[in-house]
Write an enzyme that holds these catalytic residues in place. Structure first.
Site, short mmCIF file in Angstrom:
data_model
loop_
_atom_site.label_atom_id
_atom_site.label_comp_id
_atom_site.label_asym_id
_atom_site.label_seq_id
_atom_site.Cartn_x
_atom_site.Cartn_y
_atom_site.Cartn_z
N ARG A 135 32.61 59.06 38.66
CA ARG A 135 32.82 60.41 37.84
C ARG A 135 31.74 60.47 36.97
NH1 ARG A 135 38.52 59.30 38.23
NH2 ARG A 135 39.45 60.40 39.60
N LYS A 161 20.86 70.97 35.96
CA LYS A 161 21.38 71.34 37.26
C LYS A 161 21.06 70.35 38.32
CE LYS A 161 21.48 76.41 37.38
NZ LYS A 161 20.94 77.38 38.13
N GLU A 176 5.82 78.56 37.81
CA GLU A 176 6.85 78.25 37.10
C GLU A 176 6.31 78.44 35.50
OE1 GLU A 176 9.86 78.55 38.20
OE2 GLU A 176 9.94 77.84 40.21
N LYS A 206 12.24 76.50 28.66
CA LYS A 206 13.42 76.32 29.54
C LYS A 206 14.88 75.96 28.56
CE LYS A 206 15.54 74.82 33.69
NZ LYS A 206 15.37 74.54 35.12
N GLU A 238 25.65 78.88 33.18
CA GLU A 238 25.39 80.30 33.74
C GLU A 238 26.76 81.09 33.51
OE1 GLU A 238 23.94 79.58 37.93
OE2 GLU A 238 22.12 79.62 36.99
N ARG A 286 20.87 82.74 31.44
CA ARG A 286 20.23 81.63 32.20
C ARG A 286 19.46 82.44 33.48
NH1 ARG A 286 21.77 75.33 32.95
NH2 ARG A 286 19.84 74.81 34.52
N ASN A 337 15.20 83.30 36.81
CA ASN A 337 15.11 83.59 38.00
C ASN A 337 13.98 84.81 38.29
OD1 ASN A 337 16.64 81.73 39.44
ND2 ASN A 337 18.46 82.91 38.81
N HIS A 353 12.31 85.26 41.63
CA HIS A 353 12.97 84.51 42.47
C HIS A 353 13.84 85.15 43.53
CE1 HIS A 353 11.32 81.19 40.00
NE2 HIS A 353 12.19 80.39 40.58
N HIS A 406 12.85 83.90 47.09
CA HIS A 406 13.75 83.33 47.99
C HIS A 406 13.66 83.91 49.45
CE1 HIS A 406 16.24 81.54 44.34
NE2 HIS A 406 15.20 80.91 44.73
N HIS A 457 7.48 76.55 47.18
CA HIS A 457 8.23 77.30 46.27
C HIS A 457 7.35 78.39 45.17
CE1 HIS A 457 11.79 78.65 43.91
NE2 HIS A 457 11.06 78.23 42.93
N1 LIG Z 1 17.70 71.60 39.32
C1 LIG Z 1 17.08 72.41 39.25
O1 LIG Z 1 16.96 73.17 37.99
C2 LIG Z 1 15.86 72.81 40.00
C3 LIG Z 1 14.86 73.92 39.70
C4 LIG Z 1 13.83 74.19 40.18
C5 LIG Z 1 13.75 73.46 41.48
N2 LIG Z 1 14.52 72.71 42.02
C6 LIG Z 1 14.40 71.94 43.38
O2 LIG Z 1 13.15 71.09 43.30
C7 LIG Z 1 12.57 70.79 44.53
C8 LIG Z 1 11.21 71.08 44.51
O3 LIG Z 1 10.73 70.16 43.89
P1 LIG Z 1 9.15 69.55 43.77
O4 LIG Z 1 8.12 70.87 43.82
O5 LIG Z 1 8.92 68.73 42.63
O6 LIG Z 1 9.02 69.00 45.13
P2 LIG Z 1 9.30 67.69 45.79
O7 LIG Z 1 10.19 66.87 45.10
O8 LIG Z 1 9.44 68.10 47.36
O9 LIG Z 1 7.74 67.15 46.02
C9 LIG Z 1 6.77 67.41 46.28
C10 LIG Z 1 5.86 66.40 47.19
O10 LIG Z 1 5.16 65.74 46.20
C11 LIG Z 1 5.50 64.28 46.33
N3 LIG Z 1 5.20 63.77 45.20
C12 LIG Z 1 5.93 63.81 44.09
N4 LIG Z 1 5.41 63.39 42.95
C13 LIG Z 1 3.84 62.92 43.46
C14 LIG Z 1 3.06 62.35 42.70
N5 LIG Z 1 3.00 62.26 41.40
N6 LIG Z 1 1.96 62.11 43.51
C15 LIG Z 1 1.71 62.55 44.81
N7 LIG Z 1 2.93 62.98 45.31
C16 LIG Z 1 3.93 63.06 44.81
C17 LIG Z 1 6.95 64.42 46.80
O11 LIG Z 1 6.76 62.98 47.76
C18 LIG Z 1 6.95 65.25 47.81
O12 LIG Z 1 6.26 65.17 49.28
C19 LIG Z 1 13.26 71.85 45.32
O13 LIG Z 1 14.21 70.90 46.06
C20 LIG Z 1 13.99 72.68 44.51
O14 LIG Z 1 15.41 73.03 45.01
C21 LIG Z 1 15.66 72.29 41.14
ZN LIG Z 2 11.87 78.25 40.82
#
Ligand SMILES: NC(=O)c1ccc[n+]([C@@H]2O[C@H](COP(=O)([O-])OP(=O)(O)OC[C@H]3O[C@@H](n4cnc5c(N)ncnc54)[C@H](O)[C@@H]3O)[C@@H](O)[C@H]2O)c1
Ligand SMILES: [Zn+2]
Length: 270
Positions: free
Chosen positions: A26, A48, A90, A132, A142, A147, A151, A154, A158, A171
């Site tokens: 938990r 999140k 972003e 942010k 939210e 919040r 988006n 977005h 999406h 993305h």
């Molecule tokens: N929680 C939230 O508020 C929130 C907000 C936006 C996005 N997200 C989520 O985040 C994810 C996308 O995140 P992302 O863009 O970081 O993608 P990701 O985590 O898939 O990373 C992108 C790629 O970069 C590689 N990588 C990471 N750090 C590296 C580094 N320093 N050097 C070389 N390679 C590296 C990873 O292995 C991966 O292949 C999505 O799943 C999305 O849903 C969450």
């Molecule tokens: Zn986004």
């Protein structure tokens, strides 16, 4: 319960580790160590966490704040350029939605940022996290709707990601095109001056982000958009800018205007 989960990686790792930390016994404390630009400026801040299910993105998860977010910009030196540039969408988004001063700074510094100049990077990442955090602090769970301004672009993005097939378009690339569609829509709705689109286009181009998508198809995108979370009672709602640094939630957007906004961005992809 004294254990601490440390999430080192991009947004995928942060979302998964955060969810595990929120759920195991938990709740365990956790620390985010984001290593992609997107996770530094977006996913690691705001609490999140979650995972996708076959039925949809982020279907399971919780709001669970990290004890600390530790950002070391040196980790970006190994990040592929395409991922880095994707994260820029972003960063630019924050300028458009709620920080006009930061947008002005980006007008001169976006190109320096993609050279990964350390000072410039640190400044932009800090401004993005502050932006942010401001928005999240006003509406952590939210409930008020504030919040949702995060988006911006977005709803279109999406639909682009879903119709292109996940993984085809990153993305942030979809967000960049989505922000262009949203700006077209805002102009068509007479909410803002056409100069807003010109300014946004210039900054996105300086960051080498795509502005249009040759396969944008309203017939495929609209059904996805009406399944989006932001649809309220069957009406499409959008986050639209009225000036740089300010957006509003706009309901009752006529479908034909959405179609023209999509068509306006159906050009050569990248
Ligand atoms: N929680 C939230 O508020 C929130 C907000 C936006 C996005 N997200 C989520 O985040 C994810 C996308 O995140 P992302 O863009 O970081 O993608 P990701 O985590 O898939 O990373 C992108 C790629 O970069 C590689 N990588 C990471 N750090 C590296 C580094 N320093 N050097 C070389 N390679 C590296 C990873 O292995 C991966 O292949 C999505 O799943 C999305 O849903 C969450
Ligand atoms: Zn986004």
């Amino acid at each position: 319960r004294r254990s601490v989960v440390v999430a080192v990686g991009g947004g995928v790792v942060g979302d998964l580790a955060g969810f595990a930390a929120a759920s195991f016994t938990r709740g365990l404390r956790f620390v985010q160590v984001p290593t992609t630009l997107l996770s530094m400026v977006d996913s690691s801040v705001g609490g999140k966490t979650g995972i996708n299910l076959p039925g949809g993105k982020n279907m399971v998860g919780s709001f669970w704040q990290p004890q600390m977010v530790w950002i070391d910009t040196q980790s970006l030196s190994t990040l592929p350029d395409r991922d880095f540039i994707s994260g820029m969408a972003e960063v630019i988004k924050y300028g458009v939605i709620e920080d006009a001063e930061f947008f002005t700074w980006l007008q001169t510094n976006a190109s320096r940022m993609i050279e990964k100049d350390p000072e410039t990077l640190r400044y932009a990442i800090r401004k993005s996290c502050e932006s942010k955090a401001r928005v999240v602090a006003e509406d952590e769970r939210e409930t008020s709707g504030r919040r949702a301004i995060l988006n911006y672009g977005h709803t279109f993005a999406h639909a682009i990601e879903a119709t292109a097939g996940y993984g085809v378009c990153l993305h942030g690339e979809a967000v960049s095109i989505g922000m262009q569609m949203a700006a077209h829509l805002a102009i068509d709705m007479e909410l803002c001056d056409p100069s807003l689109l010109e300014e946004q286009t210039a900054v996105l181009s300086a960051a080498k982000l795509p502005l249009a998508w040759k396969d944008a198809d309203p017939e495929l995108m609209l059904p996805v958009m009406s399944r989006d979370k932001k649809v309220s009672h069957g009406k499409l709602r959008f986050v639209l800018p009225d000036k740089i640094g300010h957006v509003a939630m706009v309901g009752d957007v006529p479908t034909e205007k959405v179609v023209s906004a999509i068509n306006a961005c159906r050009e050569e992809f990248n």
